[in-house]
Design an enzyme around this catalytic site. Sequence first.
Site, PDB file in Angstrom:
ATOM      1  CD  GLU A 168      -0.854  45.125 -13.440  1.00 21.17           C
ATOM      2  OE1 GLU A 168      -1.761  45.820 -13.412  1.00 21.17           O
ATOM      3  OE2 GLU A 168       0.374  45.252 -13.983  1.00 21.17           O
TER       4      GLU A 168
ATOM      5  CB  CYS B  77      -3.824  47.589 -15.941  1.00 24.78           C
ATOM      6  SG  CYS B  77      -2.682  47.760 -17.529  1.00 24.78           S
TER       7      CYS B  77
ATOM      8  CG  ASN C 276       0.532  51.806 -14.829  1.00 29.69           C
ATOM      9  OD1 ASN C 276       1.964  51.849 -14.647  1.00 29.69           O
ATOM     10  ND2 ASN C 276       0.332  51.095 -15.187  1.00 29.69           N
ATOM     11  CD  GLU C 277       1.874  50.588 -19.165  1.00 32.42           C
ATOM     12  OE1 GLU C 277       0.811  50.119 -20.032  1.00 32.42           O
ATOM     13  OE2 GLU C 277       2.922  49.714 -18.755  1.00 32.42           O
TER      14      GLU C 277
END
Length: 824
Positions: A57, A246, A378-379
């Site tokens: 990331e 993120c 994602n999350e």
Amino acid sequence: MSRTRWRLGLSATALLTATAVLPAPAHAEDVTDYTITVDPAARGAAIDDTMYGVFFEDINRAADGGLYAELVQNRSFEYSTADNASYTPLTSWSVTGAAEAVNDSGRLNERNRTYLSLGAGSSVTNAGYNTGIRVEQGKKYDFSVWARAEGGTTLTVTLKDAAGTLAPARQIAVKGGWARYQATFTATRTSNRGRLAVAATNAAALDMVSLFPRDTYKNQPNGLRKDLAEKIEALRPGFLRFPGGCLVNTGSMEDYSEASGWQRERSYQWKDTIGPVEQRATNANFWGYNQSYGLGYYEYFRFAEDIGAMPLPVVPALVTGCGQNKATDDEALLKRHIQDTLDLIEFANGPATSTWGKVRARMGHPRPFHLTHIGVGNEENLPHEFYARFQKFRAAIEAKYPEITVVSNSGPDDSGTTFETAWKLNREGGVDMVDEHYYNSPQWFLQNNDRYDSYDRNGPKVFLGEYASQGNAWKNALAEAAYMTGLERNADVVKLASYAPLLANEDYVQWRPDMIWFNNRASWGSANYEVQKLFMTNVGDRVVPSRATGTPSVSGPITGAVGLSTWATSAAYDDVKVTAADGSTLLSDDFSGGAARWKQVGGGSWSVQDGQYVQTDAAAENTLVTAGDPAWKDYDLHVKATKKSGKEGFLVAFGVKDTGNYYWWNLGGWNNTQSAVEQASDGGKSTLISKAGSIETGRAYDIDIKVRGRQVTLYLDGQEWGSFTDDKPAEPFRQVVTRDARTGELIVKVVNAQDTAARTAIDLGGAKVASRARVTTLAADQNAVNTETDTPVTPVTSTFSGVADTFTYTFPANSVTFLRIPRR
């Protein structure tokens, strides 16, 4: 007990007896006895070649200023306050004379919005990253620039530092419209503080001012920084997950176009990142800086292929996470993103004659990239909203590409309402694989080695996409190693696992811990890197069932003082009372006489106001104040709390031993979206129980916490909110045994995460084995940290000659040891 770290100055062929591998302990009590019993006739879980991988990331300047080898910062003058409040289009540039960043129709192209107008006789100088542009004597550096000068000009390009020139200057004649110009430098000396300057005799427009080392990873154009890429390659990763994180599920889901107003804070969208670099979009990075997208999807796919890893891209599901928590209700936009995902699969796998395969081929790779897995989302903290959209992505992908595994996720934590809801939806929907993420304390990892023992063998498989124990000290890596033995034992459920984050530039850190650290001149693997490398390069193909005795220990009651805190919030506390189990009062404070009983150990601004204890700084984080005796046990804590302003709610602590070891009830945490009990251990936190919920401003809440032994019950306004029992042992001795199908070797992997050696009787169950084993040992003080100049956590290899059907081996204190035992 202090221990001296031992280095064995022996060749790999040296023969050592069991007692010669390490010094004999100074005292008998410095050794704990264990047994390991192996059952070679039993059949354990098969381990896929892709079991362990890496997750990239762009955080901590992992891409620009990191793995992407470009040496010029803000090469396209696209930096903006959308990226960082301190940025301007000339960030990292200094001007002599007249220069202006311009956004008008004279630009290089529509997607490259800003360029530099450089006045006659003027120059601009770029400072690069960290201390400057790093060059090494005798090495070549390739300069390029897009320039426009209708009346003609000469550009003089120089590399220099404070001591003088670093390479002979280059002159470039520019005339006419936009064109790309190139030159090559050969450094005459080494410097970490170089500057690249471009001067013009007459007015000129400049864009994409670039300097690359010729010596990139595999000598590829638009390539990767060699030392970082090679450290990743050395892990032999089975997969590469990218680009986030993120970055994937935050910001606008719109594209970069006139129709969207050239939206600068967008989710990561793969089509923005391919094609010629000068035509790629720019974007704000969630972590507070700019993304040039010079390192884009094509480069990720190429890197995965180069290191022999399965590519595993992640696309946005149109539900934001990472604190934003918003679902996009735009059906046309959803359909566009679904089509983009189908186009991505064609870009990766389609023939060179297909629409997107043709784009890949034009970029230099006519062969497919062999994509098999893709993550959606994602999350996300909104499991129902996420899953509704995930189903649409999944249906479209499976209809057109049934061979692709579509990966879902379970939110940002290892437990709690979001996690349980997401898993329920994934199980009921028959999802193939679920991505779990968690960052917890070393103690949590030692306590939860059995996490996956009870997972449904017929349910979705697990992709442990992000995990770490909240630190780069050896004790963190030891805890992770102990946990990894449990991952391998459950390789039939846990199919993929990757530590995170992967990279950190030491001068631009947003998140700790990280696996590989670097600056502009060097890179080094953390203690965690050494553990990951040891496991990833010694996986084996199948688990050989084994069992071990545990560490004798007695778990006493939760003990500790009490505390009050806030996080980005102003709050008032009153009527604090701690009552022992026998009814006696341990503490009673209505603050009518001040707050002398309380000790401030965190930040913030505390004072007594109108008979309440008030923390007034609404920006301060972790403002802990404590009172009482660390020996307190079996008590009831009552607090009255009122939120005055800010982003979150209250933090009420109990079992407080010191500033790094305590429990607290976090009410209205995570931007006032959920509440949880967190345990801090040596500074790292793990979540024990959590629920969705928020705290109202101006309302007084009655908070009660009942501690009995290791059982805790929590009440909010007189109603039971939840309870938990913290009774899992933090077992420091863990092991797993696997077999290498190619060599036939048994690989005995033992983690001893304590300050005493582990004298271990090993029974191989009648396996026919040779008498000599290859040994790799990692051992250091628990607080040891690898740095640029000192790497106390380094593998030591040796040969052990005492292997038999049953034998004894003493594993060092605070160590990870792998014995590769050949068959006879």
